[in-house]
Design a protein around this motif. Sequence first.
Motif, mmCIF file in Angstrom:
data_model
loop_
_atom_site.group_PDB
_atom_site.id
_atom_site.type_symbol
_atom_site.label_atom_id
_atom_site.label_comp_id
_atom_site.label_asym_id
_atom_site.label_seq_id
_atom_site.Cartn_x
_atom_site.Cartn_y
_atom_site.Cartn_z
ATOM 1 N N LEU A 1 0.826 -1.061 -0.186
ATOM 2 C CA LEU A 1 -0.176 -0.018 -0.300
ATOM 3 C C LEU A 1 0.878 1.581 -0.172
ATOM 4 C CD1 LEU A 1 -2.635 -1.199 2.308
ATOM 5 C CD2 LEU A 1 -2.924 -0.390 0.525
ATOM 6 N N ALA A 2 1.808 0.871 0.621
ATOM 7 C CA ALA A 2 2.559 1.931 1.159
ATOM 8 C C ALA A 2 3.088 2.931 -0.601
ATOM 9 C CB ALA A 2 3.678 2.269 2.120
ATOM 10 N N GLY A 3 3.765 1.585 -0.985
ATOM 11 C CA GLY A 3 4.862 1.990 -2.894
ATOM 12 C C GLY A 3 3.741 1.784 -4.347
ATOM 13 N N GLY A 4 2.050 1.896 -3.179
ATOM 14 C CA GLY A 4 1.825 1.972 -4.661
ATOM 15 C C GLY A 4 1.559 0.426 -5.265
ATOM 16 N N TYR A 5 1.787 -0.303 -4.583
ATOM 17 C CA TYR A 5 1.681 -0.976 -5.920
ATOM 18 C C TYR A 5 0.749 -2.545 -5.863
ATOM 19 C CZ TYR A 5 6.790 -1.179 -5.550
ATOM 20 O OH TYR A 5 8.121 0.192 -5.437
ATOM 21 N N LEU A 6 -0.696 -2.038 -5.697
ATOM 22 C CA LEU A 6 -2.166 -2.376 -5.130
ATOM 23 C C LEU A 6 -2.491 -1.964 -6.534
ATOM 24 C CD1 LEU A 6 -3.008 -2.837 -1.657
ATOM 25 C CD2 LEU A 6 -1.553 -4.951 -3.105
ATOM 26 N N PRO A 7 -3.238 -2.816 -7.871
ATOM 27 C CA PRO A 7 -3.913 -2.004 -9.027
ATOM 28 C C PRO A 7 -4.965 -1.502 -8.416
ATOM 29 C CG PRO A 7 -3.853 -4.649 -8.801
ATOM 30 C CD PRO A 7 -3.217 -4.374 -7.242
ATOM 31 N N GLY A 8 -5.044 -0.392 -8.934
ATOM 32 C CA GLY A 8 -6.490 -0.101 -8.846
ATOM 33 C C GLY A 8 -6.497 0.861 -6.988
ATOM 34 N N LEU A 9 -5.443 0.917 -7.134
ATOM 35 C CA LEU A 9 -5.512 1.635 -5.370
ATOM 36 C C LEU A 9 -3.987 3.052 -6.086
ATOM 37 C CD1 LEU A 9 -5.679 0.390 -2.249
ATOM 38 C CD2 LEU A 9 -7.013 1.492 -3.444
ATOM 39 N N SER A 10 -4.885 4.583 -6.227
ATOM 40 C CA SER A 10 -3.495 5.416 -6.543
ATOM 41 C C SER A 10 -3.230 5.062 -5.519
ATOM 42 C CB SER A 10 -4.503 6.420 -6.690
ATOM 43 O OG SER A 10 -4.893 7.039 -5.299
ATOM 44 N N VAL A 11 -1.742 5.938 -5.868
ATOM 45 C CA VAL A 11 -0.498 5.621 -4.359
ATOM 46 C C VAL A 11 -1.402 6.831 -3.157
ATOM 47 C CG1 VAL A 11 1.139 7.292 -3.550
ATOM 48 C CG2 VAL A 11 1.163 5.976 -5.941
ATOM 49 N N PRO A 12 -2.538 8.129 -3.198
ATOM 50 C CA PRO A 12 -2.327 8.664 -2.790
ATOM 51 C C PRO A 12 -3.625 7.868 -1.767
ATOM 52 C CG PRO A 12 -2.576 10.346 -4.016
ATOM 53 C CD PRO A 12 -2.379 9.126 -4.547
ATOM 54 N N ARG A 13 -4.494 7.577 -1.651
ATOM 55 C CA ARG A 13 -5.783 6.302 -1.292
ATOM 56 C C ARG A 13 -4.728 5.197 -0.898
ATOM 57 N NH1 ARG A 13 -10.518 3.842 -4.494
ATOM 58 N NH2 ARG A 13 -12.366 3.246 -2.194
ATOM 59 N N GLY A 14 -4.122 4.583 -1.510
ATOM 60 C CA GLY A 14 -3.535 3.363 -1.401
ATOM 61 C C GLY A 14 -3.000 3.389 0.129
ATOM 62 N N ARG A 15 -2.383 4.947 0.693
ATOM 63 C CA ARG A 15 -1.717 5.530 1.870
ATOM 64 C C ARG A 15 -2.947 5.943 2.900
ATOM 65 N NH1 ARG A 15 4.280 8.682 -0.723
ATOM 66 N NH2 ARG A 15 4.822 7.031 -1.094
ATOM 67 N N ARG A 16 -3.921 6.666 2.516
ATOM 68 C CA ARG A 16 -5.022 6.261 3.668
ATOM 69 C C ARG A 16 -5.305 5.012 3.760
ATOM 70 N NH1 ARG A 16 -6.281 10.499 -0.536
ATOM 71 N NH2 ARG A 16 -8.045 8.753 -1.136
ATOM 72 N N VAL A 17 -5.530 4.068 2.681
ATOM 73 C CA VAL A 17 -5.716 2.466 3.084
ATOM 74 C C VAL A 17 -4.472 2.339 3.761
ATOM 75 C CG1 VAL A 17 -6.304 0.204 2.538
ATOM 76 C CG2 VAL A 17 -7.120 2.394 0.867
ATOM 77 N N HIS A 18 -3.739 2.370 4.216
ATOM 78 C CA HIS A 18 -2.155 2.183 4.707
ATOM 79 C C HIS A 18 -2.373 2.361 6.177
ATOM 80 C CE1 HIS A 18 2.047 1.361 5.240
ATOM 81 N NE2 HIS A 18 2.680 2.657 6.116
ATOM 82 N N ARG A 19 -3.026 3.902 6.870
ATOM 83 C CA ARG A 19 -3.180 4.228 7.861
ATOM 84 C C ARG A 19 -4.374 3.106 8.265
ATOM 85 N NH1 ARG A 19 -3.794 9.262 5.062
ATOM 86 N NH2 ARG A 19 -1.444 9.783 5.149
ATOM 87 N N TRP A 20 -5.630 2.955 7.899
ATOM 88 C CA TRP A 20 -6.305 1.644 8.088
ATOM 89 C C TRP A 20 -6.283 0.409 8.271
ATOM 90 C CZ3 TRP A 20 -10.857 3.738 10.224
ATOM 91 C CH2 TRP A 20 -12.032 4.911 9.837
ATOM 92 N N ILE A 21 -5.690 -0.084 7.713
ATOM 93 C CA ILE A 21 -4.689 -1.360 8.084
ATOM 94 C C ILE A 21 -3.536 -1.385 9.032
ATOM 95 C CG2 ILE A 21 -3.455 -3.334 6.777
ATOM 96 C CD1 ILE A 21 -5.969 -3.193 5.472
ATOM 97 N N GLY A 22 -2.852 -0.271 8.669
ATOM 98 C CA GLY A 22 -2.306 -0.424 9.797
ATOM 99 C C GLY A 22 -2.753 -0.192 11.403
#
Length: 169
Positions: free
Chosen positions: A22-43
Motif C-alpha cells: 500500500l505504501a509503495g502504490g503496488y496494489l492495482p486499482g489504488l492510486s498512491v494517495p488512496r493506497g496510503r490512506r488505506v495503509h493508515r487503516w490497515i495499520g
Amino acid sequence: MYILAGFAGVIAMTLILLQPLLAGGYLPGLSVPRGRRVHRWIGTSLVVAILVHVLGLWITSPPDVIDVLLFRSPTPFSVWGNIAMWAVFAAAFMAVFRKRLRVKPPIWRVGHTILAALTVGGSVVHAMLIEGTMETVSKAALCLLVVLATAKVIVDLRVWASFKRRREG
C-alpha cells in the motif's frame, strides 16, 4: 481463546504484507494517495490484531505474557514477537502524532521505515520459530512475501537517498 490468539497473529502477518504494498502504490486499482490512506487503516487494524493476539495469550496464560513483556521468557520466539510488537506500536505512534512531533518528513520517513523493517524482521523470526497455527510451508511462503515486499518498497522509495541528499544539501 488460544486459537483466536493464534489466528489474530496470522491476520497480523497478512496485514504486515499489505502495508508495504500500500505504501509503495503496488496494489492495482489504488492510486498512491488512496493506497496510503488505506495503509493508515490497515495499520490501525494491525495494531488491533496484535492486541487481540496478546490479549488472547494473556487470557490463557498471564504469567507467560508478563515474562514476554518483561523480556524474561526463555523462548526465543517470544523475544522476537515482543520486539516486533513494540516496533509496530512505535510506528503507529509516529504516524498518529506525526504533525505534533514536528519531525521533518525525510527524518520521519527514515524513522518509520526503520520501525517497519524491525517489525518485519521480528515478526518473521517470531513466526518461523513458533510451532502453531500455520503450516510450515504456507508460513514460510507468507514470511518470504513479507520480506520481499518490504525490501522492494524500501529500495524503490529510496528513503535513505532522500534523507542523505537533505543532510548533504
